[in-house]
Motif scaffolding. Structure first.
Motif, short mmCIF file in Angstrom:
data_model
loop_
_atom_site.label_atom_id
_atom_site.label_comp_id
_atom_site.label_asym_id
_atom_site.label_seq_id
_atom_site.Cartn_x
_atom_site.Cartn_y
_atom_site.Cartn_z
N ARG A 56 24.54 16.79 77.45
CA ARG A 56 25.94 16.40 77.28
C ARG A 56 26.58 17.21 76.17
N GLY A 67 37.50 4.73 71.76
CA GLY A 67 36.17 4.63 72.34
C GLY A 67 35.74 5.95 72.94
N ARG A 68 34.48 6.00 73.31
CA ARG A 68 33.97 7.23 73.88
C ARG A 68 34.72 7.59 75.15
N VAL A 69 35.09 8.87 75.27
CA VAL A 69 35.76 9.31 76.49
C VAL A 69 34.68 9.63 77.52
N ARG A 70 35.10 9.73 78.78
CA ARG A 70 34.14 10.16 79.79
C ARG A 70 33.98 11.67 79.66
N LEU A 71 32.73 12.11 79.65
CA LEU A 71 32.46 13.53 79.42
C LEU A 71 33.19 14.39 80.45
N THR A 110 13.71 11.12 78.21
CA THR A 110 14.86 11.35 79.09
C THR A 110 16.21 11.19 78.39
N PHE A 111 16.40 10.08 77.69
CA PHE A 111 17.71 9.85 77.10
C PHE A 111 18.10 10.92 76.08
N ILE A 142 25.74 4.83 72.91
CA ILE A 142 24.87 3.66 73.13
C ILE A 142 24.50 3.54 74.60
N ASP A 143 25.28 4.19 75.50
CA ASP A 143 24.88 4.15 76.90
C ASP A 143 23.61 4.96 77.14
N LEU A 144 23.19 5.74 76.14
CA LEU A 144 21.90 6.41 76.23
C LEU A 144 20.94 5.81 75.21
N ALA A 145 21.21 4.60 74.76
CA ALA A 145 20.39 3.94 73.73
C ALA A 145 20.25 4.83 72.49
N ALA A 175 17.67 8.63 69.91
CA ALA A 175 16.98 7.44 70.42
C ALA A 175 15.52 7.42 69.99
N GLU A 176 14.90 8.56 69.85
CA GLU A 176 13.48 8.57 69.52
C GLU A 176 13.23 8.86 68.05
N ILE A 216 19.20 14.02 78.04
CA ILE A 216 20.54 13.91 78.62
C ILE A 216 21.58 14.07 77.51
#
Lengths: 194, 101, 461, 315
Positions: free
Chosen positions: D138, D279-283, D130-131, D208-211, D216-217, D134
């Motif tokens: 994005r 920092g990361r902006v909101r998409l 999943t991550f 990092i909010d999506l690990a 991630a994998e 997403i």
């Protein structure tokens, strides 16, 4: 050298076009189509239609990804993990495909084209630019206006009529939320007021 | 790389596109078939421009118009797919017996 | 073939000495009562904490794992790639019960050097003196890879069903009216941005959160704190002590400032500002009242950067009436409530304490609130040596702490309604901004916890 | 035939060399800048040797696989990303001597940068998790938003040169660099460049909010390759920025290649600073800002650049 490259590219383009309809994964289908297009774009560059080939590449990268995302959105089984056939009138379609190939191929093989004309020269791009913004400006402009009209039209068709707010406002339709409030009420607000 | 071979490749792409557009059930797959047909057309146009029309810039214009057509087809196609899905929840042709909205 | 193996072996020989000096790739599983704080690893040059267990070489189990978390912990272990090893920091000796959890783990006691142990283990792994951990769980699929439908799909119809042990995505209403598929997933309990132990069942459409439920397993069994030995780190906490005995204001306020700074470092990291987070963390060990100037400089820096503002402003707004009178500490004060139990403490009264307040109630107000409280706490700590507390409840950094409960259960009940409809990134920002500690949730009354777990489930009916 | 062969050999070596040095430089800069922003001691030798140690560690790690992953496309994704970076760098003139004269160089560059979207989406999609998925979504949303400003800004830079060939654009800055001539160009370009190399404020696909999102994998060699390819993209966009806005090889005293390297490193350093400070902006906010502000500004920018170019040609 050009010939070798041409044969490789035409092989790739036809094979990957065939793979488009032979794979279970929708994402793979979209990207096989992209590979096919990319090979066509390379052939166009070989034919010294450099600008055209590159524009094709530029366009289709986004296009195919959107296609893939749409597949994932709408299909119930986009990864093809549950293989199933999704075709109809299969034989007729094959016949139509073969027939159109034979017909068009025959035109290509037996047709007579003015031959012996030299390849285009190196400044094709500049000449195309002059043509676009000179004699053929009307065509160029028409294409532009068509695209603009398409954008507006596509938005008008695709967007939800009577949208109830900005895209980021809430994911719940007002109607749904109201009925919910009428029933039980989300526990958070209940707690807060208590 | 001759006119004949190039046009054969273009015809092959077109033929596969015809097969795809006629045989597939999913709207998006049908659009892929249409795209392939257009790709064949673009290749044929490019070929005839380079090898038979002597590379006059006007020949390329036709190809540019074809690219435009491709973009328009995609945009309107997707818009229609979204709308049909929104109203009928259909993503394959079999679920769509009439075209009335 | 022999040739290729020889070349590969030669390459390995070349790489091993280099790799032995590389920082240890660690994935941390935060349990309770760990002798070493996870933040201490972030400041180390020889350790690289990774966000996903996939690319970690060493699994570091910090402290004891309550029973409901053990299964997930083994699953995390199963995700790691070879070569892998486990290092377990334990406050006490192994019991037979624990030995079955990670049989291959290297145990590090409270007085031993964890960092040295981590380095040694990775080096031993690479030089093959330490065998890579074997799989603890069987590598098999949760269900046979074949559905029941005529084409092998999950249900008998075209969609639905539970093929291969996984629920299929099902259509559900969304904000665009398209009714696309909803993706159910479980997040936690070791998701790095979230407090350890928080398990969320999320339904996502794209990356929009449609529904969040808090998995009950942890709280229903109520055994996070059940074993006596796992209460050690809570007893070291001055706020816990202040419940029963007077503790000097200075000690309490310094602890509060430290807590908020650690939280800020974590929040910065989650926003992608890892380096700034480390800068904040470096203040923590040597924090003293005289350092207020540094914190003011830090606040000016964060104000000037602006993007931290942009990504938190207007996100996760909590209204005053949701918060009032529930002892929610900085979260309530960030929404404009001067809700602070220090107001009724005579020790603070003597210092002329006035609670700081922000008005917006969003994530930005919360981080500003906490940073402001750090500065305020340092000022209070400079003035206050007199004892405070001992009255059965105390204003902890998260809110009002009582012997049986803390602010977390109340915040958890707010959470599902708060993050619904947010994009996933905003949801993470919001959950981080609430500063939850699942250990507090143990004491939540059995009536309250289930409500937090079931809002809006049968929304469509 | 031999000409052709020489060209291929020269281009491949120079691109390979530039990418290797650039990736290494990026990693070192990232560490040095990160540590100085964190206020930690720099430890320069560690910064210089560290990347090799890290790479060795990852090379010795096994690749992980997820359940029912699309392993073929998963393997293709990092290779594609790296190849795109190399292909993009090939049209950037590194020295006056080694310049692949492609008459539509800018369009070619735009095409390769658009393809980055394919690589990132595939990397997210293939893991069947999943991550990462997403993360892939994005990036598609983000890429569709920054692609337009990227291409528009580059086209505006091509106007004064009256050519889409990158070497011609460098030559046209003989008297005045484009960063001065078109003050809006470089800022817009840098925003888009951060997007295309999914770094810092626009590092949304692997946040990092999506690990870790799309990575991630990943583990072992796959992770190493992906990170290297990402750095390669950063090098390619920075080199293009240096050529198009900072006058490429132009500069006194030093040889052209050194100037080019310095300017590229400068842009890389700027973007790495942005990574650590913003920092990361909101998409969602980025997409809105991109369509409502960046694209119109880029269009106005093209228009103004066109008028200026016409006046210069006229006079």
């Amino acid at each position: 050298m050009t010939d070798v490259l041409f044969w490789i590219m035409s092989g790739i383009s036809v094979l990957s076009a065939w793979r488009v309809f032979r794979t279970d994964s929708m994402v793979r289908a979209a990207y096989w189509l992209m590979v096919s297009f990319a090979a066509v774009a390379v052939i166009l560059v070989l034919l010294s239609a450099e600008f055209l080939g590159l524009v094709l590449l530029l366009m289709l990268a986004g296009e195919m990804t959107i296609m893939a995302v749409f597949m994932v959105m709408f299909m119930m089984n986009p990864a093809g993990l549950n293989p199933m056939t999704m075709v109809h009138q299969h034989r007729a379609a094959i016949a139509a495909g073969v027939l159109s190939f034979l017909g068009l191929g025959a035109v290509g093989v037996f047709g007579r084209f003015p031959a012996g004309v030299s390849f285009a020269t190196r400044d094709v791009t500049a000449r195309l630019g002059m043509e676009l913004l000179n004699d053929s400006m009307l065509i160029f402009q028409t294409a532009g206006v068509t695209l603009l009209a398409t954008m507006i039209g596509a938005l008008a068709i695709a967007s939800r009529r009577g949208r109830y707010g900005l895209a980021d406002e809430d994911s719940i339709e007002p109607a749904v939320e109201n009925s919910q409030n009428a029933g039980e009420g989300p526990p958070s607000t209940e707690k807060g007021s208590a | 790389m001759t006119v004949e071979t190039l046009l054969l490749v273009a015809a092959a792409l077109f033929g596969i596109g015809v097969y795809g557009a006629l045989s597939q059930q999913s709207f998006v797959m049908i659009m892929m078939g249409l795209e392939l047909m257009l790709s064949g057309a673009i290749l044929a146009t490019g070929t005839l421009w380079a090898m038979a029309a002597g590379g006059t810039p006007k020949g390329q214009l036709l190809a540019i118009v074809l690219v435009t057509v491709m973009a328009v087809e995609m945009a309107i196609g997707f818009a229609l797919v979204v709308n049909v899905y929104r109203i009928r929840k259909a993503d394959i042709t079999e679920k769509l017996k009439t075209l009335r909205g | 073939m022999v040739m290729r193996d020889a070349v590969a072996e030669g390459l390995r020989r070349l790489l091993i000495p280099l790799a032995c000096r590389a920082p240890v790739r660690v994935f941390a599983l935060a349990g309770v009562n760990s002798p070493t704080n996870i933040d201490d690893l972030r400041l180390r040059d020889d350790i690289c904490l990774v966000d996903s267990p996939r690319s970690a070489n060493v699994l570091w189990v910090a402290g004891l794992l309550p029973a409901p978390l053990q299964d997930s912990a083994r699953r995390v272990h199963a995700m790691m790639s070879h070569p892998r090893a486990t290092v377990w920091s334990r406050p006490s000796v192994m019991t037979a019960e624990h030995a079955t959890l990670f049989p291959h783990a290297t145990i590090v006691g409270p007085s031993e050097d964890l960092f040295e142990a981590l380095r040694t283990v990775q080096r031993a792994l690479l030089t093959k003196r330490h065998a890579s951990d074997e799989a603890l769980l069987p590598d098999e699929e949760p269900a046979p890879w074949r559905g029941v439908g005529p084409y092998g799909q999950g249900g008998t119809g075209m969609t639905g069903g539970v093929p291969y042990g996984r629920p299929m995505a099902e259509r559900a209403p969304d904000r665009d009216g398209l009714e696309l598929d909803q993706l159910p997933m479980r997040i936690g309990p070791f998701f790095p941005p979230f407090p350890s132990g928080l398990i969320l069942d999320v339904r996502l459409q794209g990356d929009v959160v449609q529904e969040v439920t808090i998995a009950e397993s942890l709280f229903a069994q109520g055994n996070v704190l059940s074993s006596g030995e796992s209460q050690g780190d809570l007893l070291r906490d001055p706020f816990r002590r202040a419940l029963t005995e007077p503790v000097p204001v200075g000690e309490l306020e310094l602890a509060r400032a430290r807590h908020h700074l650690r939280w800020l470092a974590h929040a910065l990291r989650v926003h992608g500002l890892e380096a700034l987070g480390r800068r904040v963390l470096m203040f923590v060990p040597a924090l003293e009242p005289g350092k207020a100037g540094d914190i003011l400089a830090l606040r000016r820096l964060l104000d000037r950067i602006r993007t931290f503002d942009w990504s938190t402003a207007g996100v996760g707004i909590l209204e005053r009436q949701q918060l009032s009178g529930r002892g929610l500490g900085p979260v309530a004060r960030a929404a404009g409530l001067s809700d602070d139990s220090r107001l009724v403490d005579p020790a603070y009264d003597k210092l002329g304490f006035e609670p700081l307040v922000h008005n917006d109630g969003d994530c930005r107000a919360r981080w500003r609130q906490r940073l402001g409280e750090v500065i305020q706490s340092l000022a209070l700590a400079r003035a206050g040596a007199q004892p405070a507390g001992g009255a059965g409840s105390v204003e902890s950094p998260r809110g009002v702490l009582r012997p049986e409960t803390g602010p977390t259960p109340a915040l958890l009940t707010l959470l599902p309604g708060l993050v619904r409809g947010m994009e996933w990134g905003d949801a993470v920002t919001t959950i981080v901004s609430l500063d939850l500690d699942v250990r507090e949730a143990r004491a939540a009354s059995p009536v309250e916890t289930p409500t937090s777990g079931k809002p809006a489930v049968e929304r469509d009916e | 035939m031999t000409d052709w062969l020489v060209m291929v050999v020269v281009t491949t070596t120079s691109v390979g060399l530039a990418l290797t040095l650039g990736i290494y430089g990026t990693v070192v800069l990232d560490r040095v800048i990160g540590r100085s922003i964190a206020g930690e001691p720099l430890r320069l030798t560690r910064a210089l040797v560290g990347p090799f140690q890290h790479a060795a560690l990852l090379l010795l790690q096994q690749r992980s696989d997820t359940e029912r992953s699309d392993s073929a496309t998963w393997a293709v994704a990092p290779a594609l990303l790296g190849a795109l970076a190399a292909a993009a760098l090939a049209v950037v003139p590194l020295t006056p001597a080694v310049a692949l004269e492609v008459s539509s160089g800018i369009v070619y560059f735009g095409a390769t940068m658009a393809m980055v979207m394919v690589a990132v989406f595939l990397n997210g999609w293939s893991a069947n998790s999943t991550f990462p998925l997403i993360g892939g979504y994005r990036f598609v949303a983000q890429a569709l938003s920054f692609e337009m400003p990227l291409v528009l800004v580059l086209i505006a830079a091509a106007l004064p040169a009256e050519s889409l060939n990158v070497a011609d654009i460098v030559r046209s800055q003989d008297t005045l660099w484009n960063v001065v001539r078109q003050p809006l160009g470089l800022p817009l370009y840098l925003i888009a460049a951060l997007g295309v190399s999914f770094l810092g404020p626009l590092g949304l696909p692997d946040g990092i909010d999506l690990a870790g999102g799309t990575v991630a994998e990943l583990s072992g060699t796959a992770l190493l390759l992906w990170r290297a390819a990402q750095a390669a993209v950063l090098v390619a966009v920075s080199a293009m920025g240096a050529a198009v806005f900072l006058g490429g090889w132009l500069g006194p005293w030093l040889p052209g290649s050194v100037w080019m390297a310095l300017k590229t490193l400068l842009l890389i350093a700027l973007m790495v600073v942005a990574k650590h400070l913003f920092g990361r902006v909101r998409l969602e906010r980025f997409v809105v800002v991109s369509w409502v502000v960046l694209i119109p500004v880029a269009l106005v920018h093209v228009f103004l650049s066109g008028i200026l170019a016409l006046r210069r040609i006229g006079s």
